[in-house]
Write an enzyme that holds these catalytic residues in place. Structure first.
Site, PDB file in Angstrom:
ATOM      1  N   VAL A 130       0.877  -1.121  -0.082  1.00 15.80           N
ATOM      2  CA  VAL A 130       0.069  -0.022  -0.029  1.00 15.80           C
ATOM      3  C   VAL A 130       1.002   1.053  -0.105  1.00 15.80           C
ATOM      4  CG1 VAL A 130      -2.014  -1.225   1.099  1.00 15.80           C
ATOM      5  CG2 VAL A 130      -0.223  -0.060   2.596  1.00 15.80           C
ATOM      6  N   ALA A 133       8.359   3.481   0.712  1.00 14.62           N
ATOM      7  CA  ALA A 133       9.216   4.413   1.087  1.00 14.62           C
ATOM      8  C   ALA A 133      10.762   4.049   1.200  1.00 14.62           C
ATOM      9  CB  ALA A 133       8.760   5.356   2.416  1.00 14.62           C
ATOM     10  N   ILE A 135      13.001   3.942   3.625  1.00 14.20           N
ATOM     11  CA  ILE A 135      13.252   3.104   4.493  1.00 14.20           C
ATOM     12  C   ILE A 135      12.480   1.742   4.715  1.00 14.20           C
ATOM     13  CG2 ILE A 135      13.237   2.634   7.155  1.00 14.20           C
ATOM     14  CD1 ILE A 135      14.173   5.575   7.368  1.00 14.20           C
ATOM     15  N   ALA A 136      11.347   1.829   4.517  1.00  9.73           N
ATOM     16  CA  ALA A 136      10.185   0.528   4.753  1.00  9.73           C
ATOM     17  C   ALA A 136       9.028   0.433   3.701  1.00  9.73           C
ATOM     18  CB  ALA A 136       9.870   0.361   5.946  1.00  9.73           C
ATOM     19  N   VAL A 138       4.950  -1.099   3.204  1.00  9.30           N
ATOM     20  CA  VAL A 138       3.822  -1.484   4.085  1.00  9.30           C
ATOM     21  C   VAL A 138       2.918  -2.102   3.156  1.00  9.30           C
ATOM     22  CG1 VAL A 138       1.697  -0.841   5.606  1.00  9.30           C
ATOM     23  CG2 VAL A 138       3.824   0.819   5.576  1.00  9.30           C
ATOM     24  N   ASP A 287       5.711  14.102  11.954  1.00 12.54           N
ATOM     25  CA  ASP A 287       5.704  13.946  10.661  1.00 12.54           C
ATOM     26  C   ASP A 287       4.191  13.934  10.430  1.00 12.54           C
ATOM     27  OD1 ASP A 287       6.605  13.265   8.329  1.00 12.54           O
ATOM     28  OD2 ASP A 287       6.761  11.613   8.453  1.00 12.54           O
TER      29      ASP A 287
END
Length: 521
Positions: A130, A133, A135-136, A138, A287
């Site tokens: 979904v 980014a 770093i990670a 999802v 954020d």
């Protein structure tokens, strides 16, 4: 330890990328930038055959450099004093989106981190992410108990890449700060140190889960605002499992209106929830952009993504509350006094002159809705003050300022007529009264201790002379020892400035030559 030549080659490669997108022209034209830095920016532009005129794509340059640069660019968006207003505004649009990692690698990462097959953890995981980014990424999943969850997984190898790039950022910042003048006042080394601390926290998903849990406790009493629950049994350093949120992104104003939501109330809730986090709790979601806020069917705002959090100690929060209240009421004299008490402004300046400078910035803002204010003019005025009064950068306040700008922007989209000062004033006034006001117990305590205090002024003065009180900024983190190219051999333990300079010229020549042949992006 990484050799200076390696740092130089990386910086040269990144410099070429920045120069090609005219992202160094601002430095070249800034009279406050160190002359050496301006000359390097000009050299990079000339070497890439790039003109000064044309669009300056700061966000595109950082995106092209890589994941760590994307995060650094987002951090620098809070530092218009360091990178300039145009660059900071452009970097605010820097979206943290990258092509997703293939699901088989994500599956392998989850299984390796838990040392269990994926089927033993989840009944179902959607292989299509979904969100992806730097770093990670999802994925949506369903637990064995039937709960819908969001599964956040670190990109394989991302920790090692960030560590390598941050070492070069530290090395470069040390050399920039050593140039003196404005570069020293702006404290780039401390900026990178804070960036490193935030990034290392983001790279440990247990820390993010703990931040979400702590914020949920702090906000438990705030209506219409909540934090999703953590699934601790399926969370570790590389995987975070959290409650799935079914809601509308807060940016979709028309859809919110169609569903009958009260947008004016929602805007006020957002502002009050932020003030509660920052002033009451001293721990805030740093954020809060539009992609990280959802609205449920009952109008509840739900925040997600807790990788970047801000923290302010109690003393600084008291000063912050008084500063905000002083600005809303026009008490610039008190605001100026607080800056001197917090040691944000050196004591050799005049409190009265500083109060007058604040008035010049604050008066045009009072009593007007946000849509009638020029944020650019306000920031120009504030940064001129910091420079004129030799104020050192306070990174903890800059993170707060960045978040406040985000909240203000979203609240304005929900309700264009909102006045941030008028909305904030009642809350801040109430907090000051409850926390700092002369309550009965405090008054009794002051009365009982009066005689004792009268005997102590001499001792207190002597103690303050020997141990000056700390300012409102937290103690800066220890900064790594960086061997500068200008250090003599006996200080660096080998190597000479001439050798490093030769390596720099060779490295820069190789990179620029490759650039001219089109080898570098």
């Amino acid at each position: 330890m990484t050799r200076p030549a390696t740092h130089l080659l990386r910086l040269a490669r990144w410099g070429v990328t920045l120069a090609r997108r005219r992202a160094l022209v601002g430095i070249e034209e800034d009279p406050n930038a160190p002359p050496q830095f301006r000359r390097l920016a000009r050299l990079a532009r000339l070497a890439t055959l790039t003109g000064k005129s044309g669009p300056r794509d700061y966000a595109g340059a950082f995106r092209a450099i890589g994941p760590a640069a994307i995060k650094l660019g987002q951090s620098l968006a809070t530092r218009p004093d360091l990178v300039g207003e145009e660059a900071a505004h452009n970097l605010l649009s820097l979206q943290d989106n990258l092509p997703p990692v293939p699901f088989e690698k994500i599956r392998a990462a989850i299984e390796a981190s838990f040392e269990q097959p994926l089927d033993a953890l989840f009944a179902e995981v959607d292989p299509v992410p979904v969100g992806a980014a730097s770093i990670a990424q999802v994925h949506k999943g369903v637990t064995l108990e039937g709960r819908e969850v969001a599964i956040k997984v670190l990109r394989p190898g991302i920790r090692e890449k960030f560590t390598r790039d941050i070492q070069t950022y530290e090395w470069a910042a040390a050399h920039v700060e050593a140039m003196g003048g404005e570069a020293t006042r702006l404290r780039p080394r401390l900026t990178i140190a804070n960036f490193k601390r935030w990034t290392l926290s983001e790279l440990d998903l247990r820390r993010e889960a703990a931040s979400a849990s702590e914020l949920a406790e702090d906000m438990a009493g705030i209506p219409d605002y909540r934090i999703p629950a953590i699934d601790w049994d399926r969370t570790n350093g590389r995987v975070l499992t959290i409650e799935w949120i079914d809601g509308v992104k807060i940016a979709r104003r028309e859809e919110l209106v169609a569903r009958g939501h009260d947008l004016e109330k929602m805007a006020e809730t957002l502002v009050i929830s932020f003030l509660t986090q920052a002033i009451s709790a001293g721990f805030f979601h740093a954020d809060m952009h539009q992609g990280n806020l959802f609205v449920e069917d009952d109008g509840t705002i739900v925040a997600i993504d807790f990788g970047i959090m801000g923290r302010i100690d109690r003393r600084a929060r008291q000063w912050l509350a008084e500063i905000l209240y002083g600005l809303t009421t026009g008490n610039y004299q008190r605001v100026a006094e607080i800056h001197f008490e917090a040691q944000y402004v050196p004591s050799y300046h005049s409190v009265g002159e500083f109060a007058t400078a604040l008035r010049a910035v604050g008066e045009p803002m009072r009593g007007k809705p946000v849509k009638e204010l020029s944020v650019g003019q306000m920031l120009d005025g504030l940064f001129a003050i910091t420079r004129d009064f030799d104020m050192q950068t306070q990174p903890h306040l800059l993170l707060l300022q960045k978040t406040m700008v985000m909240v203000e922007g979203i609240a304005t989209q929900l309700n264009p007529d909102i006045n941030m000062w008028d909305t904030a004033a009642p809350y801040v006034r109430s907090w000051i009264r409850d926390e700092l006001g002369p309550e009965a117990a405090l008054a009794d305590r002051v009365k009982e201790d009066t005689e004792t205090l009268l005997r102590l002024p001499g001792l207190i003065r002597r103690l303050e002379e020997k141990f000056p009180p700390k300012g409102g900024a937290p103690e800066p983190p220890p900064l790594p020892e960086i061997a500068l190219l200008t250090d003599r051999p006996e200080r660096t333990g080998g190597g000479s400035f001439l050798g490093y300079l030769l390596a720099a010229l060779i490295g820069a020549g190789a990179v620029l030559g490759a650039s001219a042949m089109g080898w570098l992006a």
